[in-house]
Each structure stands twice: as structure tokens, then as C-alpha cells.
Write an enzyme that holds these catalytic residues in place. Sequence first.
Site, PDB file in Angstrom:
ATOM      1  N   HIS A  96      -0.102  -8.399  13.614  1.00  0.00           N
ATOM      2  CA  HIS A  96       1.099  -8.820  12.890  1.00  0.00           C
ATOM      3  C   HIS A  96       2.411  -8.416  13.572  1.00  0.00           C
ATOM      4  CE1 HIS A  96       2.052 -10.065   8.444  1.00  0.00           C
ATOM      5  NE2 HIS A  96       2.628 -10.853   9.332  1.00  0.00           N
ATOM      6  N   ASP A 123       0.595 -10.194   2.410  1.00  0.00           N
ATOM      7  CA  ASP A 123       0.024  -9.034   3.114  1.00  0.00           C
ATOM      8  C   ASP A 123      -0.410  -7.974   2.103  1.00  0.00           C
ATOM      9  OD1 ASP A 123      -0.379  -6.886   5.026  1.00  0.00           O
ATOM     10  OD2 ASP A 123       1.208  -7.729   6.278  1.00  0.00           O
ATOM     11  N   HIS A 125      -0.219  -5.002   2.980  1.00  0.00           N
ATOM     12  CA  HIS A 125       0.674  -3.907   3.388  1.00  0.00           C
ATOM     13  C   HIS A 125       2.130  -4.366   3.349  1.00  0.00           C
ATOM     14  CE1 HIS A 125      -3.249  -3.561   5.492  1.00  0.00           C
ATOM     15  NE2 HIS A 125      -3.152  -2.288   5.136  1.00  0.00           N
ATOM     16  N   ASP A 127       4.343  -3.415   5.710  1.00  0.00           N
ATOM     17  CA  ASP A 127       4.776  -3.549   7.113  1.00  0.00           C
ATOM     18  C   ASP A 127       6.237  -3.150   7.284  1.00  0.00           C
ATOM     19  OD1 ASP A 127       2.196  -4.360   7.535  1.00  0.00           O
ATOM     20  OD2 ASP A 127       2.675  -6.399   8.171  1.00  0.00           O
ATOM     21  N   HIS A 140       2.084  -2.986  14.256  1.00  0.00           N
ATOM     22  CA  HIS A 140       1.796  -4.026  13.249  1.00  0.00           C
ATOM     23  C   HIS A 140       2.132  -3.538  11.834  1.00  0.00           C
ATOM     24  CE1 HIS A 140      -2.648  -3.099  11.898  1.00  0.00           C
ATOM     25  NE2 HIS A 140      -1.933  -1.999  11.990  1.00  0.00           N
ATOM     26  N   ASP A 226      -0.829 -12.519   6.659  1.00  0.00           N
ATOM     27  CA  ASP A 226      -1.715 -11.483   7.196  1.00  0.00           C
ATOM     28  C   ASP A 226      -3.047 -11.683   6.475  1.00  0.00           C
ATOM     29  OD1 ASP A 226      -3.169  -9.030   7.462  1.00  0.00           O
ATOM     30  OD2 ASP A 226      -1.298  -7.917   7.794  1.00  0.00           O
ATOM     31  N   ASP A 228      -5.354  -9.890   5.787  1.00  0.00           N
ATOM     32  CA  ASP A 228      -5.773  -8.842   4.835  1.00  0.00           C
ATOM     33  C   ASP A 228      -5.105  -8.992   3.470  1.00  0.00           C
ATOM     34  OD1 ASP A 228      -3.262  -7.399   4.920  1.00  0.00           O
ATOM     35  OD2 ASP A 228      -3.948  -6.289   6.690  1.00  0.00           O
ATOM     36  N   GLU A 271      -3.769 -11.312  12.168  1.00  0.00           N
ATOM     37  CA  GLU A 271      -4.671 -10.187  11.842  1.00  0.00           C
ATOM     38  C   GLU A 271      -6.117 -10.579  11.581  1.00  0.00           C
ATOM     39  OE1 GLU A 271      -3.993  -6.754  11.619  1.00  0.00           O
ATOM     40  OE2 GLU A 271      -1.896  -6.886  12.208  1.00  0.00           O
TER      41      GLU A 271
END
Length: 304
Positions: A96, A123, A125, A127, A140, A226, A228, A271
Amino acid sequence: HKISLIGAPSDAGAGSRGSSMGPEALRVAGIEPALLNHGLDVEDRGNLSGPHNPWDESSGGYRHLDEVTAWCRVAHDAVYETLKRRRMPILMGGDHSLSMGSISAVARHCREYGKKLRVLWLDAHADFNTCDITPSGNLHGMPVAVLCGFGPAELIELGGVMPATPPSVYRLIGVRSVDPGEKHFVHKTDLDVFDMRYIDENGMHATMERALAGVDADTHLHVSFDADFIDPLIAPGVGTPVPGGPTYREAQLCMEMIADTGRLGSLDIMELNPAQDVRNQSAALAVDLLESLFGKSTLMRKRL
Ligand code: DIR
Ligand code: MN
Ligand code: MN
Ligand code: MN
């Protein structure tokens, strides 16, 4: 729509190896025929090239800063040039951190064409780490912060102006893993976050209505996906899986509502990690979601 697929096979910004194989996994999962089936004009520009992953330790709070910077430069140039040719870039990652390249280019394009920018950051996360607060040094985990002007000079200046984007353009959706210092910084910066708790309580439909509020005919919508983001039960092929993500239908609805705006201007698919995947199912799911992003699964509803 005229679409350009751009492969960016680097995992230098990640904490584990394997997302460098993401572009090929998407091709094997049929990304190009899926788009062609929707009557879209598609060109696959092949893969960008850049340095190998040296697998060094982090230094000064960053791991592989030189390599990530080199990759982000080539990603920036490819995305910028594609937009200039009036095609929609789909960046196939890669980790990412490469979105620092694509989004700085998209922001530059929007400045030149007088477009408003909205970025949907899908995402698990946030980030939003910096060198001072990162637990890993992995870049990332930092792209949103860098794009907002918090990071090393070579990265925050990628798109010509600093910062590339104000924090107000971002809508973070699906967040469920935030580091302690990062959490504080997200609040301090007043980022607009729709975390999993928000989605649980309000539903994906209300979440997307709010995340897309204000998107109009002058808006360039960029989606930074992303892998994930999706629940790892159905998308295990990622480097940093976090339980409790959107279900298949929640993810589809998210894509369908983006499609309904008719404002999608650029996309990152990041990702995907084939080394962690099961029979390429996560790449296949990403292609399935991509089709919904172009209006496959439902009759088009006009919201503008
Ligand atoms: C973690 C992981 N927050 C870090 N970040 C990831 O290292 O900064 N982002 N995996 O996608
Ligand atoms: Mn990410
Ligand atoms: Mn993530
Ligand atoms: Mn990640």
C-alpha cells in the site's frame, strides 16, 4: 470508460514478502476479461520496474525508504500520464505504500483540471503512522500520513506540492486495527473514519451514504482498496489479516454504491499476497468486487 491496468510488483513497503506477486495474481484471476465483459476499453500496460526488496532493518523510523521512494516515483509518473491520456488508471499492487505515488499523481491531475478530490481508503488499518510512532518502520503503514504532509521530504514532495492532499479529502472505511500512537494522531488530525464499529452500528448503506456525501459532477473519486479491508475468512491472501472485516455482501454493497455515483476516476488494488492465499481466491474476490465497482451486480441507481 477507458481503463489502463498498471502493475507495481513491489513489497518493499510491507512487513512480509509476497504482495509483489499481486499484479500477476489479478491477471490470473482474469481482471482484464472481467472488465472487457463490461464493454470497457482496457489496456494492460504490464508491470513497472523498480528496485528489489533488500529485506533490510528499518533505520531512522523507515524501512526501505529509498526503494519505496523509487517505486512511488514510477507509480506517480505512470498514473499521472495515464490520467493525462484521459484513461482511468487501475494500479495493481504491490504493497500500500505505492498509493503515495498514485494518489499524489491523482491530486496533481485534479489541481490541473479544477476537480475536487475524494479518496475512499478501504482498509483494516488507518495507514496513518509516522517515523515517530510506527511500531514497524514499514511504509505501507504510513501512506495517508505522507499524503497529508507528515513524512520524509522525498515522499511528501512526490506530487509537486506539499502536502499532496489535505486530510479532509479522505474517508477511511473498515478500520479495525490502529496502533496506539497512530490512534492519537488520527484524532488530532480529525480524519474522517468509519471504523468497523461504525459499520456494525449503522450498516454499510448508511456508512457509504455518509462517505460519499458531497460527491458531485465536479468530483474525482479515487478508491484505494487494501485487500485486508475484507474479512480474512473470505480474503486470506493478505500480509496483515485482521478478523472482523466486511462480509461478502457488505463489500459488494460498498462497491455498488461507489458505482452508482458514476464518479470513479482512479483505483488502487493493493496488498494482495498470493503467498498467503488459497487457490488465488482473494484475487478472484478482488476481481469480483471490481466488477461491482463497474456496475455488474445491480441495476444502476442514479444518485446524482
Ligand atoms: C501497522 C500495519 N499499522 C504498521 N499496517 C498495515 O506497521 O504500521 N497497513 N498493514 O495496511
Ligand atoms: Mn493499507
Ligand atoms: Mn491494511
Ligand atoms: Mn497492509
